[in-house]
Structures are given as structure tokens and as C-alpha cells.
Design a protein around this motif. Sequence first.
Motif, PDB file in Angstrom:
ATOM      1  N   PHE A  19      24.640  38.333  41.357  1.00 38.28           N
ATOM      2  CA  PHE A  19      25.820  38.558  40.578  1.00 38.28           C
ATOM      3  C   PHE A  19      26.958  37.876  41.085  1.00 38.28           C
ATOM      4  N   LEU A  20      27.835  37.531  40.109  1.00 33.09           N
ATOM      5  CA  LEU A  20      29.240  36.655  40.406  1.00 33.09           C
ATOM      6  C   LEU A  20      30.111  37.782  41.128  1.00 33.09           C
ATOM      7  N   LEU A  21      30.548  37.421  42.286  1.00 29.17           N
ATOM      8  CA  LEU A  21      31.521  38.096  42.876  1.00 29.17           C
ATOM      9  C   LEU A  21      32.680  37.432  43.319  1.00 29.17           C
ATOM     10  N   VAL A  22      33.800  37.831  43.629  1.00 26.06           N
ATOM     11  CA  VAL A  22      34.846  37.068  44.076  1.00 26.06           C
ATOM     12  C   VAL A  22      35.339  37.578  45.479  1.00 26.06           C
ATOM     13  N   GLU A  23      35.353  36.381  46.430  1.00 22.59           N
ATOM     14  CA  GLU A  23      35.799  36.617  47.942  1.00 22.59           C
ATOM     15  C   GLU A  23      37.358  36.390  47.554  1.00 22.59           C
ATOM     16  N   VAL A  31      37.839  39.994  51.373  1.00 27.60           N
ATOM     17  CA  VAL A  31      37.026  41.326  50.536  1.00 27.60           C
ATOM     18  C   VAL A  31      36.299  40.696  49.427  1.00 27.60           C
ATOM     19  N   LEU A  32      35.106  41.462  48.930  1.00 27.94           N
ATOM     20  CA  LEU A  32      34.450  41.213  47.864  1.00 27.94           C
ATOM     21  C   LEU A  32      34.746  42.144  46.684  1.00 27.94           C
ATOM     22  N   ASN A  33      34.730  41.402  45.552  1.00 29.02           N
ATOM     23  CA  ASN A  33      35.146  42.517  44.258  1.00 29.02           C
ATOM     24  C   ASN A  33      34.459  41.694  43.148  1.00 29.02           C
ATOM     25  N   GLN A  34      34.330  42.624  42.133  1.00 29.32           N
ATOM     26  CA  GLN A  34      33.854  41.868  40.924  1.00 29.32           C
ATOM     27  C   GLN A  34      35.284  40.774  40.412  1.00 29.32           C
ATOM     28  N   PRO A  35      35.013  39.981  39.606  1.00 27.07           N
ATOM     29  CA  PRO A  35      36.257  39.338  38.988  1.00 27.07           C
ATOM     30  C   PRO A  35      36.914  40.488  38.272  1.00 27.07           C
ATOM     31  N   ILE A 103      42.579  33.717  46.092  1.00 31.03           N
ATOM     32  CA  ILE A 103      41.050  33.830  45.837  1.00 31.03           C
ATOM     33  C   ILE A 103      40.574  32.794  46.987  1.00 31.03           C
ATOM     34  N   ILE A 104      39.506  33.303  47.692  1.00 33.67           N
ATOM     35  CA  ILE A 104      38.800  32.251  48.479  1.00 33.67           C
ATOM     36  C   ILE A 104      37.758  31.567  47.640  1.00 33.67           C
ATOM     37  N   GLY A 105      37.187  32.198  46.928  1.00 31.02           N
ATOM     38  CA  GLY A 105      36.226  31.628  45.856  1.00 31.02           C
ATOM     39  C   GLY A 105      35.166  32.613  45.310  1.00 31.02           C
ATOM     40  N   PRO A 106      34.492  31.919  44.556  1.00 33.88           N
ATOM     41  CA  PRO A 106      33.258  32.835  43.906  1.00 33.88           C
ATOM     42  C   PRO A 106      31.900  32.816  44.583  1.00 33.88           C
ATOM     43  N   HIS A 124      34.655  51.066  46.557  1.00 34.67           N
ATOM     44  CA  HIS A 124      33.054  51.468  46.337  1.00 34.67           C
ATOM     45  C   HIS A 124      32.788  51.211  44.855  1.00 34.67           C
ATOM     46  N   LEU A 125      33.752  50.840  44.112  1.00 33.11           N
ATOM     47  CA  LEU A 125      33.651  50.515  42.541  1.00 33.11           C
ATOM     48  C   LEU A 125      32.634  48.944  42.411  1.00 33.11           C
ATOM     49  N   VAL A 126      32.521  48.442  43.476  1.00 30.27           N
ATOM     50  CA  VAL A 126      31.994  47.035  43.537  1.00 30.27           C
ATOM     51  C   VAL A 126      30.561  47.244  43.239  1.00 30.27           C
ATOM     52  N   LEU A 127      29.981  48.353  44.103  1.00 35.51           N
ATOM     53  CA  LEU A 127      28.527  48.539  43.942  1.00 35.51           C
ATOM     54  C   LEU A 127      28.249  49.494  42.720  1.00 35.51           C
ATOM     55  N   ARG A 128      29.222  50.499  42.468  1.00 36.31           N
ATOM     56  CA  ARG A 128      28.886  51.271  41.448  1.00 36.31           C
ATOM     57  C   ARG A 128      28.729  50.634  40.071  1.00 36.31           C
TER      58      ARG A 128
END
Length: 147
Positions: A19-23, A31-35, A103-106, A124-128
Motif C-alpha cells: 500500500f502506498l503510504l506517506v511518511e 508519522v504514516l498516513n494514506q495520501p 512530506i518525507i516521502g512515499p 487509527h484510520l490508516v489501518l481502518r
Amino acid sequence: MTWQPHITVATVVEDQGRFLLVEEEAGGRAVLNQPAGHLEANETLLQAALRETLEETGWEVELTAVTGLYLYTAPSNGVTYQRVCFAARPVRHHVERPLDDGIIGPRWLTRDELLAEKDRWRSHLVLRCIDDYLTGERFPLSLIRPA
């Protein structure tokens, strides 16, 4: 002061189990999140999802479905966010494109790799959102209707 939710979009972009995440920097830590990001004036939710994904990851994506609508109140600031999450497939990576400030990077991670980084989730929405995607939650893009 009038209570007002913030409208946000996010994309779950999957490629062969990753999965493409954003650091990104948030609250003084990585932190990590979806775009994801806020809906801007004069754009549709679909346009916002495409724009935020490109600005935060350098990836052009094709939206394929709506995976869910989420209401989240951030404990850090008490702000309530209405998140519209989309499923998408990667189309093209613009490696040279500068990314948004903070943004640190994908990062491409499997669900298990993301689970091992639980203390770094933006919320918690990242995993949800990923779990809803993995269980097959898919609503047609036509669910999102123009005014």
C-alpha cells in the motif's frame, strides 16, 4: 465559535499486496498516513483525492471506488474530520516532482509492515481504511454526486 467539520480525502492505493503510504512530519514526529488532505475551494472530492495523492507521493493514480466515509475527532486538537476514502490503482510515478512541505516521502508497505509501525500511524484510520479495502468495501464513484 461555530463547530465545523473539516472535509478530507484519502486514497488506498494497492499494488501487489503493498500500500502506498506517506511518511510525513506531524506534531514534531514522523508519522504514516494514506495520501490525504483537505478539500479545497472549487474542486470535487475526486479531484481533491487525485491532487493530494500526486502532491504527497508523486504518484498519478486512477480512482476505482469509494471505500468508506469516516468521522474522526483528533484528540490532539479536538478538530473533527470527515474523511472520504477512495480506492485507487497506481498509474505513473513522477519521480522528479517535488512533494508538499512536511512530506518525507512515499512508502510502499504491506499490511503487516504497517501493523508493526502502529506507534507511527497518523490516526487509527490508516489501518481502518486499508482493512475496509481488504474486506471488499467498494462503492461506485457515482456515489459522489455533483451539486
